[in-house]
Write a protein that holds these residues in place. Structure first.
Motif, PDB file in Angstrom:
ATOM      1  N   GLU A 125     -12.280   1.853  44.514  1.00  0.00           N
ATOM      2  CA  GLU A 125     -13.190   0.826  45.048  1.00  0.00           C
ATOM      3  C   GLU A 125     -12.810   0.386  46.456  1.00  0.00           C
ATOM      4  OE1 GLU A 125     -16.060   0.122  43.714  1.00  0.00           O
ATOM      5  OE2 GLU A 125     -15.549   1.457  42.051  1.00  0.00           O
ATOM      6  N   GLY A 126     -11.720   0.922  46.976  1.00  0.00           N
ATOM      7  CA  GLY A 126     -11.356   0.621  48.358  1.00  0.00           C
ATOM      8  C   GLY A 126     -12.194   1.439  49.323  1.00  0.00           C
ATOM      9  N   GLU A 127     -12.405   0.906  50.526  1.00  0.00           N
ATOM     10  CA  GLU A 127     -13.204   1.597  51.534  1.00  0.00           C
ATOM     11  C   GLU A 127     -12.312   2.145  52.644  1.00  0.00           C
ATOM     12  OE1 GLU A 127     -16.481  -0.670  52.999  1.00  0.00           O
ATOM     13  OE2 GLU A 127     -17.383  -0.950  51.015  1.00  0.00           O
ATOM     14  N   ALA A 128     -12.811   3.169  53.319  1.00  0.00           N
ATOM     15  CA  ALA A 128     -12.074   3.793  54.417  1.00  0.00           C
ATOM     16  C   ALA A 128     -13.060   4.272  55.469  1.00  0.00           C
ATOM     17  CB  ALA A 128     -11.237   4.964  53.905  1.00  0.00           C
ATOM     18  N   GLU A 129     -12.563   4.421  56.681  1.00  0.00           N
ATOM     19  CA  GLU A 129     -13.367   4.965  57.776  1.00  0.00           C
ATOM     20  C   GLU A 129     -12.945   6.407  58.010  1.00  0.00           C
ATOM     21  OE1 GLU A 129     -12.839   4.079  62.215  1.00  0.00           O
ATOM     22  OE2 GLU A 129     -14.506   2.756  61.663  1.00  0.00           O
ATOM     23  N   VAL A 130     -13.913   7.306  58.061  1.00  0.00           N
ATOM     24  CA  VAL A 130     -13.629   8.735  58.219  1.00  0.00           C
ATOM     25  C   VAL A 130     -14.208   9.215  59.543  1.00  0.00           C
ATOM     26  CG1 VAL A 130     -13.889  11.034  57.208  1.00  0.00           C
ATOM     27  CG2 VAL A 130     -13.743   9.022  55.713  1.00  0.00           C
TER      28      VAL A 130
END
Length: 373
Positions: free
Chosen positions: A155-160
């Motif tokens: 459920e964590g978000e990341a920038e790719v």
């Protein structure tokens, strides 16, 4: 009473002395301005990043710490400073002084060809510079999946970011045991993913950089949305395993890890001849023409060529010649309009490139690979 003596001063002498004094002061100021360092630049060609410092207090302190660093005073004739990862440049009107370094313990003075032991103050400056260059770099670190899974919880978000195109999108982790299953956060993010993969969904991989938990991690991303558990539209994000050849790891993923970390040349340099040829065909199979050209001499250039028709290639039964000049193999190649899984015998001739530090392949084998297309 006698007359007092009168002292006469020749006005011409006064003017001359004044002019000389002014000239000395002006010359001193001019020379000081000529040699004064006005700007400092840290550069990493490998990380493709730079950090410029122009604040005079900061510049003055860096120059002071460089001067405080000591060396043997003897010329380092055998020093191979060109392999150092970082550059420190001091700019003045007179010259640009260049120092190279790989760590914070020593720097190499390229002008005097002397290795210097860094002062305590310079060590701190170099450590800060390395951190800053890594942050500014389009590349990521080779962080293992065991590390990344803690930085990027479910459920964590990341920038790719795709370093090749510069396009960026956001994802949310939905699960995954040996890798991260992720979904684009928005429809706009999903559109960016499709653009990165050439406007179509594909199982081909891309080298990407994932920013999560304050770190930048090198990763391999597949471009095919699929169902994972109860979630539709998932993409696979893979990171280096603790050990090579662990579950889910293969040469194509490893190729992308190193490319995303800006270390593809390092991977190629460590490869044996058969491994190098397999990496070359990995680039072709993944339609990574940019990396393929790096491994060819001369580069093939793919604009408008038949290579665009290749949709997959598999190498098997590879054998190295005794003189280490070529590899012979059988391949199975498929094209957009057919034929599919067509078997061909190829010979790839190679040479060692001292400047690049890895093998280079003659592109002549492409004629047989693309025969009949």
């Amino acid at each position: 009473m006698g007359r007092r003596g009168i002292c006469y001063i020749d006005l011409r002498v006064v003017i001359l002395l004044t002019a000389v004094a002014v000239l000395i002061v002006f010359t001193g100021i001019s020379y000081w301005r000529w040699v004064k360092v006005t700007r400092v630049e840290f550069v990493s060609p490998e990380l493709r990043s730079s950090w410029h410092i122009s604040g005079q207090n900061e510049v003055k302190e860096i120059v002071r710490q460089v001067k405080a660093s000591t060396g043997s005073g003897q010329e380092e004739k055998g020093s191979n400073n060109c392999r150092d990862m970082f550059r420190l440049r001091l700019f003045s009107r007179r010259e640009v002084r260049v120092f190279t370094f790989s760590g914070e313990e020593r720097i190499f003075d390229t002008k005097n060809r002397v290795m210097l032991n860094t002062s305590p103050g310079l060590k701190k400056i170099l450590m800060e510079a390395v951190r800053e260059l890594r942050i500014r770099s389009p590349y990521g670190e080779l962080l293992s999946w065991n590390v990344v899974r803690e930085l990027m919880p479910v459920e964590g978000e990341a920038e790719v970011t795709d370093p090749e195109t510069g396009k960026t999108f956001s994802v949310r982790r939905t699960g995954g045991y040996s890798h991260a299953d992720v979904i684009p956060v928005s429809k706009k993010d999903e559109s960016v993913v499709r653009q990165i993969f050439g406007g179509e969904w594909t199982w081909k991989r891309r080298a990407v950089v994932v920013v999560t938990g304050g770190r930048k991690a090198a990763a391999s991303m597949s471009g095919m949305p699929h169902r994972q558990g109860t979630t539709d539209g998932c993409f696979d994000l893979r990171f280096p395993p603790e050990k090579d050849n662990e579950s889910g790891d293969n040469m194509s993923h490893r190729f992308m890890y190193y490319k995303a970390a800006g270390k593809l040349s390092e991977l190629l340099g460590e490869a044996s001849l058969p491994e190098f040829v397999l990496l070359l065909f990995t680039a072709i199979d993944q339609r990574d023409w940019q990396s393929m050209d790096i491994m060819l001499s001369p580069a093939a250039g793919i604009g408008g060529t038949k290579l665009e028709q290749v949709i997959g290639v598999t190498v098997y039964d590879i054998k190295e010649d005794k003189d280490n000049s070529a590899c012979r193999m059988k391949v199975s190649v498929s094209f957009r309009a057919g034929p599919y899984n067509d078997k061909r015998d190829l010979t790839v001739r190679v040479r060692w490139d001292e400047g690049m530090g890895h093998y280079k392949a003659d592109p002549g084998f492409l004629q047989e690979l693309l025969r009949g297309i």
